[in-house]
Scaffold this motif. Structure first.
Motif, PDB file in Angstrom:
ATOM      1  N   LEU A  79      17.316 -39.950  13.276  1.00  0.00           N
ATOM      2  CA  LEU A  79      17.404 -39.138  12.052  1.00  0.00           C
ATOM      3  C   LEU A  79      18.807 -39.157  11.454  1.00  0.00           C
ATOM      4  CD1 LEU A  79      15.580 -35.696  12.317  1.00  0.00           C
ATOM      5  CD2 LEU A  79      15.315 -37.469  10.601  1.00  0.00           C
ATOM      6  N   THR A  80      18.962 -39.887  10.359  1.00  0.00           N
ATOM      7  CA  THR A  80      20.199 -39.786   9.584  1.00  0.00           C
ATOM      8  C   THR A  80      19.796 -39.662   8.127  1.00  0.00           C
ATOM      9  OG1 THR A  80      20.336 -42.156   9.200  1.00  0.00           O
ATOM     10  CG2 THR A  80      21.504 -41.315  11.152  1.00  0.00           C
ATOM     11  N   GLU A  81      20.752 -39.211   7.316  1.00  0.00           N
ATOM     12  CA  GLU A  81      20.487 -39.072   5.886  1.00  0.00           C
ATOM     13  C   GLU A  81      20.077 -40.429   5.313  1.00  0.00           C
ATOM     14  OE1 GLU A  81      23.958 -37.689   3.850  1.00  0.00           O
ATOM     15  OE2 GLU A  81      22.886 -37.427   1.958  1.00  0.00           O
ATOM     16  N   HIS A  82      20.809 -41.442   5.724  1.00  0.00           N
ATOM     17  CA  HIS A  82      20.564 -42.778   5.205  1.00  0.00           C
ATOM     18  C   HIS A  82      19.175 -43.290   5.618  1.00  0.00           C
ATOM     19  CE1 HIS A  82      21.592 -46.659   3.642  1.00  0.00           C
ATOM     20  NE2 HIS A  82      21.209 -47.212   4.780  1.00  0.00           N
ATOM     21  N   ALA A  83      18.831 -43.077   6.896  1.00  0.00           N
ATOM     22  CA  ALA A  83      17.530 -43.567   7.390  1.00  0.00           C
ATOM     23  C   ALA A  83      16.391 -42.879   6.638  1.00  0.00           C
ATOM     24  CB  ALA A  83      17.415 -43.298   8.884  1.00  0.00           C
ATOM     25  N   LEU A  84      16.575 -41.615   6.313  1.00  0.00           N
ATOM     26  CA  LEU A  84      15.520 -40.895   5.593  1.00  0.00           C
ATOM     27  C   LEU A  84      15.362 -41.440   4.179  1.00  0.00           C
ATOM     28  CD1 LEU A  84      16.061 -37.215   6.766  1.00  0.00           C
ATOM     29  CD2 LEU A  84      13.990 -38.577   7.019  1.00  0.00           C
ATOM     30  N   LEU A  85      16.486 -41.685   3.526  1.00  0.00           N
ATOM     31  CA  LEU A  85      16.415 -42.217   2.162  1.00  0.00           C
ATOM     32  C   LEU A  85      15.738 -43.588   2.179  1.00  0.00           C
ATOM     33  CD1 LEU A  85      17.114 -41.843  -0.792  1.00  0.00           C
ATOM     34  CD2 LEU A  85      19.298 -42.945  -0.370  1.00  0.00           C
ATOM     35  N   GLU A  86      16.126 -44.403   3.142  1.00  0.00           N
ATOM     36  CA  GLU A  86      15.513 -45.740   3.246  1.00  0.00           C
ATOM     37  C   GLU A  86      14.013 -45.633   3.446  1.00  0.00           C
ATOM     38  OE1 GLU A  86      17.333 -48.087   6.293  1.00  0.00           O
ATOM     39  OE2 GLU A  86      18.394 -49.261   4.777  1.00  0.00           O
ATOM     40  N   ALA A  87      13.604 -44.698   4.316  1.00  0.00           N
ATOM     41  CA  ALA A  87      12.174 -44.538   4.592  1.00  0.00           C
ATOM     42  C   ALA A  87      11.434 -44.071   3.341  1.00  0.00           C
ATOM     43  CB  ALA A  87      11.977 -43.531   5.722  1.00  0.00           C
ATOM     44  N   CYS A  88      12.086 -43.204   2.559  1.00  0.00           N
ATOM     45  CA  CYS A  88      11.452 -42.694   1.328  1.00  0.00           C
ATOM     46  C   CYS A  88      11.292 -43.798   0.294  1.00  0.00           C
ATOM     47  CB  CYS A  88      12.295 -41.583   0.705  1.00  0.00           C
ATOM     48  SG  CYS A  88      12.177 -40.037   1.569  1.00  0.00           S
ATOM     49  N   GLU A  89      12.274 -44.685   0.242  1.00  0.00           N
ATOM     50  CA  GLU A  89      12.272 -45.694  -0.821  1.00  0.00           C
ATOM     51  C   GLU A  89      11.543 -46.968  -0.431  1.00  0.00           C
ATOM     52  OE1 GLU A  89      16.473 -45.888  -1.911  1.00  0.00           O
ATOM     53  OE2 GLU A  89      15.917 -44.782  -3.712  1.00  0.00           O
ATOM     54  N   ALA A  90      11.277 -47.139   0.878  1.00  0.00           N
ATOM     55  CA  ALA A  90      10.641 -48.376   1.321  1.00  0.00           C
ATOM     56  C   ALA A  90       9.180 -48.407   0.889  1.00  0.00           C
ATOM     57  CB  ALA A  90      10.728 -48.483   2.837  1.00  0.00           C
ATOM     58  N   ALA A  91       8.684 -49.601   0.683  1.00  0.00           N
ATOM     59  CA  ALA A  91       7.252 -49.753   0.395  1.00  0.00           C
ATOM     60  C   ALA A  91       6.502 -49.467   1.693  1.00  0.00           C
ATOM     61  CB  ALA A  91       6.982 -51.161  -0.078  1.00  0.00           C
ATOM     62  N   PRO A  92       5.313 -48.888   1.608  1.00  0.00           N
ATOM     63  CA  PRO A  92       4.578 -48.530   2.809  1.00  0.00           C
ATOM     64  C   PRO A  92       4.423 -49.695   3.784  1.00  0.00           C
ATOM     65  CG  PRO A  92       3.489 -47.665   0.872  1.00  0.00           C
ATOM     66  CD  PRO A  92       4.620 -48.502   0.393  1.00  0.00           C
ATOM     67  N   SER A  93       4.293 -50.927   3.267  1.00  0.00           N
ATOM     68  CA  SER A  93       4.071 -52.058   4.154  1.00  0.00           C
ATOM     69  C   SER A  93       5.284 -52.357   5.027  1.00  0.00           C
ATOM     70  CB  SER A  93       3.725 -53.292   3.323  1.00  0.00           C
ATOM     71  OG  SER A  93       4.790 -53.525   2.424  1.00  0.00           O
ATOM     72  N   GLU A  94       6.466 -51.856   4.600  1.00  0.00           N
ATOM     73  CA  GLU A  94       7.680 -52.156   5.361  1.00  0.00           C
ATOM     74  C   GLU A  94       7.891 -51.181   6.510  1.00  0.00           C
ATOM     75  OE1 GLU A  94      11.088 -52.212   2.757  1.00  0.00           O
ATOM     76  OE2 GLU A  94       9.895 -53.136   1.172  1.00  0.00           O
ATOM     77  N   ILE A  95       7.050 -50.169   6.585  1.00  0.00           N
ATOM     78  CA  ILE A  95       7.323 -49.076   7.508  1.00  0.00           C
ATOM     79  C   ILE A  95       6.099 -48.800   8.366  1.00  0.00           C
ATOM     80  CG2 ILE A  95       7.315 -46.548   7.328  1.00  0.00           C
ATOM     81  CD1 ILE A  95       9.745 -46.696   5.783  1.00  0.00           C
ATOM     82  N   SER A  96       6.330 -48.434   9.594  1.00  0.00           N
ATOM     83  CA  SER A  96       5.165 -48.056  10.404  1.00  0.00           C
ATOM     84  C   SER A  96       5.360 -46.633  10.912  1.00  0.00           C
ATOM     85  CB  SER A  96       5.012 -49.001  11.576  1.00  0.00           C
ATOM     86  OG  SER A  96       6.167 -48.913  12.367  1.00  0.00           O
ATOM     87  N   VAL A  97       4.260 -45.942  11.058  1.00  0.00           N
ATOM     88  CA  VAL A  97       4.323 -44.566  11.553  1.00  0.00           C
ATOM     89  C   VAL A  97       4.486 -44.607  13.055  1.00  0.00           C
ATOM     90  CG1 VAL A  97       3.084 -42.392  11.680  1.00  0.00           C
ATOM     91  CG2 VAL A  97       2.826 -43.849   9.686  1.00  0.00           C
ATOM     92  N   ALA A  98       5.452 -43.835  13.545  1.00  0.00           N
ATOM     93  CA  ALA A  98       5.673 -43.802  14.992  1.00  0.00           C
ATOM     94  C   ALA A  98       4.437 -43.266  15.694  1.00  0.00           C
ATOM     95  CB  ALA A  98       6.876 -42.919  15.295  1.00  0.00           C
ATOM     96  N   ALA A  99       4.188 -43.809  16.866  1.00  0.00           N
ATOM     97  CA  ALA A  99       2.989 -43.369  17.606  1.00  0.00           C
ATOM     98  C   ALA A  99       3.162 -41.940  18.062  1.00  0.00           C
ATOM     99  CB  ALA A  99       2.774 -44.264  18.797  1.00  0.00           C
TER     100      ALA A  99
END
Ligand code: ATP
Length: 519
Positions: free
Chosen positions: A499-519
């Motif tokens: 959890l960092t400010e930057h990681a959250l912003l990246e996750a918000c701006e990324a396209a859904p296909s670039e991100i996976s939901v943690a198990a």
């Protein structure tokens, strides 16, 4: 290059606003004591200070809403006679967070309302000409709008940008003798949206206007402002060049003491029973959302503006009705028909928009704070007034409401202190599930830390705390994990370690296909 270094402040010698020895008291209370402020043309000037230090009173004095007791004001070198009757004709525009646009009308119609189309019955508006003027104005500001789009389709940032364009036209778009005062314009915006508005403020200043930025978001102040005036307890304490100061120093000036960290840390969490369980929840803006929050846990929910995190707390609190899905509180089914049912089941919601959702503005602080528990104060002869007063005093003291006057009408408290009253109201219920919607909106850094600390104490005592916010720095600091929504769906979950400010912003701006939901 930061927004600030791109500015041309310093090259324009004109003084946009000069306030000298402005004073105002309300009854026996002093709101402004000999305040002076100088804003140059071409600069973005921050007006900072703790909740209740007098910022709004100062602004309201410039626009005639408040009549000051004493003081002198000049706008671009000419005296402003107070009480001001028509600030626009003097080139003063105040843009509030609630920017007063009519959703069901088009952009052009909204612009027209304030250009007084209605008052021009005898000389009808030349729509073609107005359209051309606005197109040119928006081009100069570097913003684009479809003038025929309905305002309801605009994002919160676009609405704020529109309000600025409207004010410019209203004040005569060609004049550079303009003073813009933006009163917490970014408080409800996510970071990328706020960046657009900050950029616009810079452009407006670069066109030669004076811009006053009232904000509690100091990272934005550091980014965009040239100079800052800090007020404390109705006085101007210091004027600083922003490039020569730090956020910590600004806070020290505001509070009169240093504050090491801006946010509390969450209590240790090693697992606990689920207090809130959400499974496949859908509404107007959220779709198939599933998550849980456990006793002692602080869970964040974020996303860019309009991605669903605004609706979710109201679905959980029985204020809006889900179209599908399951909610459980402490293992029991909990699709609430009303907030009253939610409260009974141990769920509390501190809403972000306190004026719309949280405050009975005509009531006293005491009435507001004791409202959910008023039945506890019924005695043989009606309400036990003394006991109510005493309880309200204690609760307001716990969250440091200033002044701690339960008998005052809510309208007599500054915005941030109203938010503290709302907090006190819900914390007293010791809820099993505490929902916080943009909890520090409009709250100064000292009070924000204190309020969040109260939430951490609630978590440590066994509540599940869910924080809905676009402020990533806050979420990264206080949450055990954060869920990211994109178009109403959960697209990512970040645990404490990542959890960092930057990681959250990246996750918000990324396209859904670039991100996976943690198990
Ligand atoms: N209408 C009113 N009646 C009585 N007191 C008032 C009124 N409006 C403001 N005050 C008091 O004047 C002081 C200054 O309030 P003001 O709203 O100017 O603060 P502020 O700096 O804008 O705060 P915030 O950051 O919370 O918006 C506060 O102590 C407030 O309680």
């Amino acid at each position: 290059m930061t927004a600030r270094t791109a500015g041309r402040a310093g090259t324009d010698a004109r003084i946009a606003l000069s306030v000298r020895n402005l004073s105002k008291h309300y009854g026996g209370a002093i709101a402004l004591a000999d305040v002076s402020l100088t804003v140059r043309a071409g600069e973005v000037h921050a007006l900072l200070g703790q909740n209740g230090c007098g910022k709004s009173t100062l602004i309201k004095s410039l626009t005639g809403v408040v009549i000051p007791d004493a003081g002198e004001v000049e706008v671009f070198g000419s005296p402003l006679h107070m009480p001001t009757t028509d600030p626009h004709t003097r080139g003063i525009a105040v843009i509030h967070q609630d920017i007063g646009l009519v959703d069901s009308m088009t952009v052009l119609e909204n612009l027209g309302i304030n250009a007084r189309y209605g008052a021009r019955l005898l000389s009808p508006v030349n729509v073609k000409k107005e359209r051309a003027i606005y197109t040119d104005l928006m081009h100069r500001l570097g913003v684009e709008f479809d003038l025929d789009a309905e305002v309801s389709t605009l994002s919160p940032a676009e609405r704020a940008l529109l309000a600025v364009a409207r004010a410019m036209r209203l004040m005569d778009g060609d004049s550079t003798e303009q003073l813009f005062i933006l009163d917490e314009p970014t408080a409800a915006l996510s970071k990328p949206e706020a960046a657009r508005l900050l950029d616009l403020m810079r452009r407006v200043a670069d066109l030669g206007a004076g811009v006053v930025f009232v904000s509690h978001r100091l990272s934005e102040v550091m980014e965009v402002c040239d100079r800052a005036t800090v007020m404390r307890a109705g006085r101007d304490i210091v004027e600083v060049k922003v490039s020569e100061t730090s956020r910590a120093e600004l806070v020290a000036h505001m509070l009169g003491r240093r504050m090491d960290d801006f946010f509390p840390t969450p209590p240790a969490f090693t697992g606990g029973p689920a207090r809130l369980m959400v499974d496949g929840l859908s509404g107007e803006r959220v779709s198939q959302v599933s998550f849980s929050a456990h006793a002692g846990e602080v869970v964040g929910v974020t996303g860019l503006a309009g991605m669903g995190q605004e609706e979710l707390p109201f679905l959980l609190f029985g204020e809006d009705s889900p179209t599908a899905g399951r909610i459980e509180v402490d293992g029991a089914p909990a699709r609430f028909a009303s907030p009253t049912a939610a409260i009974r089941a141990g769920v509390a919601l501190v809403p972000g928009n306190r004026l719309r959702d949280g405050v009975w503005i005509a009531g006293t602080a005491e009435e507001n704070v004791t409202l959910p528990v008023i039945d506890r104060f019924f005695g043989l002869f009606g309400i036990r007034t003394k006991a109510v007063q005493q309880r309200a005093f204690e609760l307001m003291g716990q969250v440091d409401v200033s002044p701690n006057r339960p008998d005052y009408a809510m309208a007599g408290f500054s915005g941030g202190n109203q938010q503290k009253v709302v907090f006190a109201k819900w914390l007293q219920l010791e809820p099993g599930v505490l929902l916080l919607d943009e909890p520090t909106q409009g709250v100064d850094p000292g009070a924000a830390k204190a309020l969040l600390n109260d939430a951490m104490v609630a978590a440590a005592a066994g509540s599940a705390v869910v924080v809905f916010s676009g402020e990533h720095e806050l979420l990264a600091a206080i949450c055990h994990r954060v869920i990211v929504l994109h178009h109403g769906q959960v697209i990512a979950e970040l645990g404490r370690d990542s959890l960092t400010e930057h990681a959250l912003l990246e996750a918000c701006e990324a396209a859904p296909s670039e991100i996976s939901v943690a198990a």
